[in-house]
Design an enzyme around this catalytic site. Structure first.
Site, PDB file in Angstrom:
ATOM      1  CE  LYS A   1       8.632   3.873 -40.913  1.00  0.00           C
ATOM      2  NZ  LYS A   1       7.556   4.125 -41.899  1.00  0.00           N
TER       3      LYS A   1
ATOM      4  CE1 TYR B   1      11.736   6.022 -40.679  1.00  0.00           C
ATOM      5  CE2 TYR B   1      12.923   4.191 -39.698  1.00  0.00           C
ATOM      6  CZ  TYR B   1      12.246   4.739 -40.764  1.00  0.00           C
ATOM      7  OH  TYR B   1      12.075   4.002 -41.911  1.00  0.00           O
TER       8      TYR B   1
END
Ligand code: NAD
Length: 251
Positions: A163, A159
């Protein structure tokens, strides 16, 4: 100087807008005057309910079910939004998933699916929209990053990588499109109360709040208001930024 944010005449597309932050963004843009296409790949009924709320605000809404990581579905979605609502002026890349684990235990499939949803999805939707906006010399794209993309997080390497990648994508696209009057920005929320974070153990939630200088959890409206600002004409000189909406967690 006009202080009120007014998006009357804008057509927006928000991905992952069936619930959570995306839903609040769709409603925020509609409240500011935009017509809004509501994308998700799950729960069409929830998307229809968001469209009903948009219509209750006096704006047009449209459900566009599509998987943002699928190029064909994305291109068809963008064409349909333009055919039914008009030229796209605001795109918000919000769709997201988590598949948390420490790297040593992480299944490569969980790494790939998180990258595909966030990073490839943001790339594909931005590419399809940018080709339209570039020709019209106007528009703006807003990408959801995260405090985790700026700082990293144990147990969320997939993640965090996605991001952080979104921040690089945002800055590069801002440089590619700036001369054509198209702005590209990101928002990096901290801990926001949504179904994604409600799934965290109570102890983890408490630790995050303790680490947040403003000692509270953010709301989906906190994020939506920042999106409305970045989408508005008042943000005409803002591009390539990653705006933290995190109560100071990223400091
Ligand atoms: P959420 O899980 O409540 O909503 C995400 C939505 O995206 C869901 O409706 C889901 O069906 C949809 N989605 C997932 N994969 C998709 C795909 N391939 N195609 C289309 N739709 C898809 O999540 P949220 O908490 O509202 O988060 C929204 C965005 O904000 C995400 O990008 C997330 O990473 C980011 N974010 C959230 C927080 C937070 O604290 N909640 C913090 C920082 C960043």
């Amino acid at each position: 100087m006009t202080v009120e944010l007014d998006l009357t005449g804008s057509v927006a597309l928000v991905t992952g807008a069936g619930r959570g932050i995306g839903r609040a963004i769709a409603l925020g843009l509609a409240a500011a005057g935009a017509d809004v296409a509501v994308n998700d790949f799950a729960d069409e009924a929830a998307c229809a309910a968001v469209v009903a709320d948009i219509e209750a605000l006096g704006r047009k809404g449209l459900v566009v079910m599509a998987d943002v990581s699928d190029e064909e579905q994305v291109n068809a979605m963008v064409e349909r939004v333009e055919a039914e609502l008009g030229p796209l002026s605001v795109v918000v890349n919000n769709a997201g998933i988590t598949r948390d684990n420490v790297v040593m235990m992480m299944d490569p499939a969980d790494f790939d699916s998180v990258i595909a949803t966030h990073l490839r999805g943001t790339f594909l939707v931005s590419k399809a929209a940018a080709r339209k906006m570039f020709r019209r010399r106007s528009g703006c794209i807003i990408n959801l990053s995260s405090v985790v993309g700026r700082r990293g997080n144990a147990g969320q390497a997939n993640y965090a990588a996605a991001k952080a990648g979104i921040i690089g994508l945002t800055k590069s696209l801002a440089k590619e499109l700036g001369a054509r009057g198209v702005r590209v920005n990101a928002i990096a929320p901290g801990y926001i109360d949504t179904p994604m974070t409600q799934a965290l153990p109570e102890e983890t939630r408490k630790l995050i709040v303790d680490a947040t200088p403003l000692k509270s959890i953010g709301t989906t409206d906190d994020v939506a208001l920042a999106v409305v600002f970045l989408a508005s004409p008042q943000a005409r000189f803002v591009t390539g930024v990653t705006l933290p909406i995190d109560g100071g967690l990223g400091i």
